[in-house]
Design a protein around this motif. Structure first.
Motif, short mmCIF file in Angstrom:
data_model
loop_
_atom_site.label_atom_id
_atom_site.label_comp_id
_atom_site.label_asym_id
_atom_site.label_seq_id
_atom_site.Cartn_x
_atom_site.Cartn_y
_atom_site.Cartn_z
N ASN A 1 -6.61 66.13 -15.91
CA ASN A 1 -7.55 66.88 -14.97
C ASN A 1 -9.65 66.72 -16.27
N TRP A 2 -8.89 65.40 -16.47
CA TRP A 2 -9.88 64.99 -17.26
C TRP A 2 -10.20 63.79 -16.62
N TRP A 3 -9.65 62.88 -15.65
CA TRP A 3 -9.38 62.26 -15.10
C TRP A 3 -11.00 61.46 -15.04
N GLN A 4 -11.94 62.21 -13.94
CA GLN A 4 -12.90 61.59 -14.11
C GLN A 4 -13.99 61.47 -15.11
N PHE A 5 -13.92 62.47 -16.24
CA PHE A 5 -14.48 61.81 -17.08
C PHE A 5 -14.51 59.89 -17.61
N TYR A 6 -13.11 59.92 -17.26
CA TYR A 6 -12.47 58.52 -17.82
C TYR A 6 -12.91 57.62 -17.50
N GLN A 7 -12.66 57.71 -15.51
CA GLN A 7 -13.46 56.97 -15.34
C GLN A 7 -14.98 56.87 -14.87
N ALA B 1 -7.91 52.53 -25.20
CA ALA B 1 -6.94 53.82 -24.94
C ALA B 1 -7.45 55.15 -24.87
N PHE B 2 -6.75 55.68 -24.81
CA PHE B 2 -7.52 57.08 -25.24
C PHE B 2 -6.01 57.98 -25.39
N ILE B 3 -6.07 58.49 -26.41
CA ILE B 3 -5.34 58.56 -26.87
C ILE B 3 -4.49 59.69 -28.06
N CYS B 4 -3.44 60.22 -27.73
CA CYS B 4 -3.69 61.44 -28.58
C CYS B 4 -3.59 60.85 -30.02
N MET C 1 -20.72 64.57 -18.94
CA MET C 1 -20.53 64.76 -20.57
C MET C 1 -21.03 66.49 -20.31
N GLU C 2 -21.61 67.10 -19.43
CA GLU C 2 -21.88 68.18 -19.26
C GLU C 2 -21.23 68.55 -18.59
N ARG C 3 -21.10 68.04 -17.21
CA ARG C 3 -19.48 68.44 -16.36
C ARG C 3 -19.04 69.16 -17.80
N PHE C 4 -18.48 68.13 -18.19
CA PHE C 4 -17.31 68.60 -19.00
C PHE C 4 -16.79 69.29 -20.23
N GLY C 5 -18.39 69.28 -20.54
CA GLY C 5 -18.55 70.66 -22.15
C GLY C 5 -18.19 69.52 -22.66
N VAL C 6 -18.29 68.73 -23.23
CA VAL C 6 -18.57 67.32 -24.01
C VAL C 6 -20.60 67.41 -24.48
N ARG C 7 -20.85 67.95 -25.97
CA ARG C 7 -22.01 67.61 -26.76
C ARG C 7 -22.33 66.15 -26.56
N ARG C 8 -21.82 65.44 -27.35
CA ARG C 8 -21.69 63.79 -27.84
C ARG C 8 -20.70 63.25 -28.52
N ASP D 1 -3.64 72.08 -25.51
CA ASP D 1 -4.05 71.14 -25.96
C ASP D 1 -5.89 72.52 -25.48
N SER D 2 -6.37 72.60 -26.77
CA SER D 2 -7.69 73.49 -26.32
C SER D 2 -8.44 73.16 -24.75
N VAL D 3 -9.01 72.09 -24.85
CA VAL D 3 -9.89 70.57 -24.20
C VAL D 3 -9.23 71.08 -23.10
N VAL D 4 -8.42 71.21 -22.45
CA VAL D 4 -6.93 71.04 -21.07
C VAL D 4 -7.19 72.16 -20.68
N LEU D 5 -6.81 73.50 -20.99
CA LEU D 5 -6.67 74.48 -20.68
C LEU D 5 -8.03 74.76 -20.80
N GLU D 6 -8.82 74.75 -20.90
CA GLU D 6 -10.68 75.16 -20.63
C GLU D 6 -10.96 74.09 -19.77
N GLN D 7 -10.34 73.15 -19.44
CA GLN D 7 -10.42 72.53 -18.18
C GLN D 7 -10.44 73.15 -16.77
N GLU D 8 -8.88 73.31 -17.29
CA GLU D 8 -8.16 73.95 -15.69
C GLU D 8 -8.53 75.67 -15.89
N PHE D 9 -9.18 76.49 -16.42
CA PHE D 9 -9.26 77.63 -16.38
C PHE D 9 -10.74 77.33 -15.52
N LYS D 10 -11.70 75.77 -15.53
CA LYS D 10 -12.63 75.75 -14.65
C LYS D 10 -12.16 75.08 -13.37
#
Length: 266
Positions: free
Chosen positions: A16-22, A59-62, A235-242, A174-183
């Motif tokens: 659900n963060w694919w557009q951010f990674y792209q 890679a984006f990785i846990c 970044m703003e659209r996904f709630g990322v400050r920096r 993951d809180s970030v994943v959950l928050e994005q799902e709520f959006k």
């Protein structure tokens, strides 16, 4: 060293963060003047031939599989940056939490009420979905076999749906994943409730292959620490400050938690 003009970027994180990674792939490609091809991880990173054979460039990785892998293969990967979320709960640090969710219609009010319930998790290698919860059980001295049943869902998104549909009583997300799902699916807010927050834990990083060389690696790091206007909008659209520079040692705590968890039976 000759570097191919095409770099391979793999994401092992929630889609659900694919557009951010792209957006990051596009931005970095423009900065370093190379094509960066983003692709999803097809399996657990610790079983992925792309990682095991040193065929991925970024890679984006846990953090958990990263630190476990880096314990034995010490010269392959290097951490670049990790996102810092805008929400005040993250304290302007590159961290996240595991939110333990239940169905909003259930009578479960606190973590202890989950005794004897069905717990679902995305996969055993997940820090947020499994590792932190095991650690919590140990720290709070809950008895072994705390849950009556455990189910592997395969993804955070599926775990969320299973709790909504009543197939499982709870899940750690993951809180970030959950928050994005709520959006993305605001109706979920009516169906879910958070009964426990675990963490914080170091945020999953973007890592890079050391063979790319110091110059290119530092160029990419600096570009993300000073993003242009286009990336800042995403970044703003996904709630990322920096973005914050991170090091492998920042994730060592996850390996200790993982070692502790091996002594608990859900």
């Amino acid at each position: 060293m000759t570097i191919d003009k095409r770099l391979c970027l793999v994401s092992y994180l929630a889609p659900n963060w694919w557009q951010f990674y792209q957006a990051i792939a596009t931005y970095l490609g423009r900065v370093v003047q190379m094509e960066i091809q983003l692709q999803p991880g097809e399996c657990d990173p610790l079983e992925d031939p792309l990682l095991l054979q040193d065929q991925l460039d970024l890679a984006f990785i846990c953090g958990l599989p990263l630190i476990r892998y880096s314990q034995t293969v010490t010269t392959q990967l290097q951490t670049l940056v990790a996102p810092v979320m805008e929400s005040s709960r993250y304290g302007n640090h590159p961290v996240y939490f595991a939110d333990v969710i239940v169905n909003a219609q259930s009578k479960i009010a606190k973590f202890a009420d989950l005794s004897g319930k069905t717990f679902c998790y995305n996969d055993l290698g997940s820090n947020s979905g499994y590792n932190l919860l095991c650690h919590h059980l140990i720290q709070q001295r809950y008895p072994e076999n705390f849950f009556s049943n455990t189910l592997q869902s395969g993804s955070h998104q599926r775990s969320i749906r299973w709790v909504v549909e009543g197939l499982a009583d709870c899940a750690a997300i993951d809180s970030v994943v959950l928050e994005q799902e709520f959006k993305d699916f605001p109706e979920l807010l009516r169906h879910l409730r958070v009964v426990e927050v675990l963490g914080p834990a170091p945020m999953p990083p973007l890592v890079v292959a050391q063979r790319l060389g110091i110059s290119l690696i530092e160029q990419m790091r600096l570009a993300l620490l000073q993003p242009d206007a286009d990336l800042q909008r995403v970044m703003e659209r996904f709630g990322v400050r920096r973005f914050a520079a991170v090091e492998l040692k920042d994730y060592q705590i996850l390996n200790q938690i993982y070692s502790d968890r091996l002594h608990v039976t859900l």
